[in-house]
Design an enzyme around this catalytic site. Structure first.
Site, short mmCIF file in Angstrom:
data_model
loop_
_atom_site.label_atom_id
_atom_site.label_comp_id
_atom_site.label_asym_id
_atom_site.label_seq_id
_atom_site.Cartn_x
_atom_site.Cartn_y
_atom_site.Cartn_z
N GLY A 172 0.84 -1.20 0.00
CA GLY A 172 0.00 0.00 0.00
C GLY A 172 0.87 1.23 0.00
O GLY A 172 2.06 1.16 0.36
N CYS A 231 5.29 -6.05 1.54
CA CYS A 231 5.62 -4.62 1.57
C CYS A 231 4.91 -3.90 2.72
O CYS A 231 5.20 -4.17 3.88
CB CYS A 231 5.31 -4.01 0.21
SG CYS A 231 6.13 -2.43 -0.02
N TYR A 232 3.94 -3.06 2.45
CA TYR A 232 3.21 -2.42 3.56
C TYR A 232 2.66 -3.49 4.52
O TYR A 232 2.67 -3.32 5.73
CB TYR A 232 2.05 -1.58 3.01
CG TYR A 232 1.20 -0.90 4.07
CD1 TYR A 232 1.54 0.35 4.56
CD2 TYR A 232 0.05 -1.54 4.58
CE1 TYR A 232 0.77 0.97 5.54
CE2 TYR A 232 -0.72 -0.93 5.55
CZ TYR A 232 -0.36 0.33 6.03
OH TYR A 232 -1.11 0.92 6.99
N HIS A 252 8.14 -7.30 -3.78
CA HIS A 252 6.86 -7.73 -4.36
C HIS A 252 7.01 -9.05 -5.12
O HIS A 252 7.43 -9.06 -6.27
CB HIS A 252 6.33 -6.65 -5.31
CG HIS A 252 5.84 -5.45 -4.59
ND1 HIS A 252 4.57 -5.36 -4.06
CD2 HIS A 252 6.45 -4.29 -4.28
CE1 HIS A 252 4.42 -4.21 -3.46
NE2 HIS A 252 5.54 -3.53 -3.57
N GLU A 268 4.76 -10.78 -6.36
CA GLU A 268 3.71 -10.94 -7.38
C GLU A 268 4.08 -10.34 -8.73
O GLU A 268 3.43 -10.60 -9.73
CB GLU A 268 2.39 -10.34 -6.87
CG GLU A 268 2.34 -8.82 -6.74
CD GLU A 268 2.94 -8.27 -5.42
OE1 GLU A 268 3.74 -9.00 -4.78
OE2 GLU A 268 2.62 -7.13 -5.05
N ASP A 280 -17.51 -11.75 -22.62
CA ASP A 280 -18.12 -11.98 -21.31
C ASP A 280 -19.56 -12.51 -21.41
O ASP A 280 -19.92 -13.49 -20.75
CB ASP A 280 -18.11 -10.70 -20.46
CG ASP A 280 -16.69 -10.16 -20.27
OD1 ASP A 280 -15.74 -10.89 -20.58
OD2 ASP A 280 -16.55 -9.00 -19.84
N LYS A 339 -10.43 -10.86 -16.37
CA LYS A 339 -10.65 -10.92 -17.82
C LYS A 339 -9.86 -12.06 -18.49
O LYS A 339 -10.40 -12.77 -19.34
CB LYS A 339 -10.24 -9.57 -18.44
CG LYS A 339 -10.61 -9.42 -19.89
CD LYS A 339 -12.06 -9.08 -20.04
CE LYS A 339 -12.51 -9.17 -21.49
NZ LYS A 339 -13.91 -8.74 -21.63
#
Ligand code: XMP
Length: 510
Positions: free
Chosen positions: A53, A80-81, A167, A169, A225, A366
């Site tokens: 964050g 992180c945060y 991070h 990710e 979709d 998506k």
């Protein structure tokens, strides 16, 4: 099914965390950081991840959680945060750095017994933080460090607490996936049990049970979709589903016919095709303002859809292609009541009809919808198609939308797309389309002076449509497109290329 909740503290990477976890075969959802503990317990997650964050844990109004969160009996990973918060709440010390650390660092692995099992030393990690953990809380060990960050990885397996300052990710952290996998499969002891196949099985069963002999209607937009939604419902309830596809008169050349062919012949859906172009064009007469065009088309669509639904007879459910990014902003609610709920909290839908809602894609990103589409037999070409706005060519015809002007744009647009494909550019681009301007310009054809229409070519690259770059197409491609449009589309004597980025321009012209 195993589930991991990601508590969101406002990082730009929060969605990425959930996606990476799912890629590893564990279902993951994002919840706001202030979700009550009771709500978290209700979800029965097997692990929690606290996201990064932008704030500092000591800042006034910084997003905080109760330390109780570390006593739920499930492993927690702070990123992180998230790790700073963990350190602060469990008795460690977090201090502001004089310099913000942003960019690459080399991870020095000290202990491979937990989070860093199998991780090579000196691997690249991605840092983006101001504060750092100075003193780790009691019973924590530092298992990895970098040149600037002493506590880059900290672990207290006895308490189920793990944290990384970088991070894992993001793609720039080279062994990030392996670190997340160690957290999920070793620290939290989960087994991968989430895949598209298992999703289909679960959803089909859920839909079948919910519909319970009722009737379902679904509007097809021409996009992925709504099609995937229909296919899932179709698998669950077969002929109890009726799809509706409306020709609003502002589709691309041949689009209505080719979509109907795909829906009916290839995918075996029962589709009511409605040619409502005359109604739409009548309503659009004299309308110049982009917003009024959108509203007119939106309202007319609802009316036509409602009329069709009445013709179907008794309809109990409306299936919609809402996907996860549409849902995350609002407080996520789950359980059967969210998959199917009364329809008052959805905008832009038929108001007069009291349908219950089915939104089978509410949990998917998506790219997961695209994978699902392939799994359900949708053509690759269809899945990889460029986005096309709901109001169609109406927002690409600046000024009034008339049958004559639609015909001009359709032809020019078809030529553009044909040449873009021929040049093997289609899959490199986010969108490629033509725009018809509301001005005429002087030209000369043969010995005749002409005073004709201007076509703009718009070719853009983008990752998510939020920002975009104009594509530096080769001169010979542009030249071919221009020559063909001027020669083949009557009424056009000039073609120009849009070289504006977004921002400050938008991708569409209206
Ligand atoms: P802009 O023009 O805002 O577009 O840069 C960003 C993306 O959104 C699409 N777009 C729309 N899609 N209804 C839609 O369904 C609309 O009214 C609409 N306006 C823009 C646009 O094509 C681009 O991909």
């Amino acid at each position: 099914m195993n589930k991991v909740l990601v508590l969101d503290f406002g990082s730009q990477y929060t969605q990425l965390i959930a996606r990476k976890v799912r890629e590893l075969g564990v279902y993951s959802e994002i919840f706001p950081f202030d979700t009550p503990l009771a709500r978290i317990r209700e979800e029965a997650p097997k692990a929690l991840i606290l996201s990064g964050g932008p704030r500092s844990v000591y800042e006034k109004g910084a997003p905080l959680v109760s330390a109780e969160i570390f006593r739920l009996g499930i492993p927690v990973l702070g990123i992180c945060y998230g790790v700073q918060l963990m350190a602060r709440l469990l008795g460690g010390k977090v201090v502001p750095s004089s310099r913000r650390e942003y960019g690459f660092a080399r991870l020095d692995v000290r202990d491979r017994s937990g989070l860093l099992k199998g991780i090579k030393s000196k691997g690249q990690v991605w840092m983006s933080h101001g504060d750092r953990v100075e003193d780790v809380p009691p019973r924590f060990t530092i298992t990895g460090r970098t040149a600037n960050t002493r506590a880059a990885v900290l672990e207290a397996p006895g308490q189920g607490c793990y944290g990384v300052q970088f991070h894992p990710e993001v793609i720039h952290t080279h062994q990030g996936r392996a670190i997340l996998a160690n957290f999920l499969f070793s620290a939290a002891g989960m087994k991968p049990d989430w895949s598209m196949k298992s999703f289909i099985r679960r959803k089909v069963a859920e839909i079948r049970q919910a519909v319970d002999g009722g009737r379902v209607i679904c509007g097809l937009s021409g996009g992925v979709d709504s099609l995937v939604t229909s296919l899932l419902v179709h698998r669950a309830v077969g002929p109890s589903l009726t799809c509706v596809f409306v020709d609003n008169g502002v589709l691309r050349k041949g689009q209505y016919e080719s979509l109907m062919e795909e829906f009916r012949t290839k995918l075996h859906l029962r589709v009511r095709g409605v040619d409502a172009s005359a109604v739409f064009l009548r309503r659009l007469r004299g309308v110049v303002s982009p917003e009024r065009k959108r509203k007119t088309i939106g309202r007319t669509f609802i009316e036509i859809f409602e009329a069709e639904a009445r013709k179907v007879g008794r309809v109990d459910f409306l299936a919609q292609g809402t996907i996860y990014p549409d849902v995350i902003e609002s407080a996520p609610v789950k359980g059967p009541s969210a998959t199917i709920k009364s329809h008052h909290n959805v905008g832009g839908l038929p108001k007069g009809l009291r349908f219950k809602l089915i939104e089978p894609l509410r949990e998917l990103f998506k790219d997961e919808v695209r994978t699902l589409a392939a799994e359900l037999g949708v053509d690759r070409g269809f899945i990889a198609q460029h986005p096309f706005p709901g109001p169609g060519l109406a927002v690409r015809i600046l000024g009034e939308v008339t049958p004559g002007r639609i015909a001009i744009l359709r032809e020019a647009d078809a030529i553009l797309l044909e040449e873009v494909r021929r040049a093997r550019l289609y899959h490199k681009l986010w969108q490629a389309f033509a725009v018809l301007l509301p001005v005429r310009s002087v030209g000369v054809m043969g010995d005749q002076r002409t005073y004709h229409q201007v076509i703009v070519l718009r070719l853009v690259q983008s990752v998510d449509g939020m920002t975009a770059d104009w594509y530096p197409a080769e001169a010979k491609t542009l030249s071919r497109i221009s020559t063909r449009i001027v020669n083949e589309v009557q009424g056009v004597n000039r073609v120009v290329y849009d070289i504006t980025t977004k921002p400050p321009a938008t991708i569409e012209w209206e």
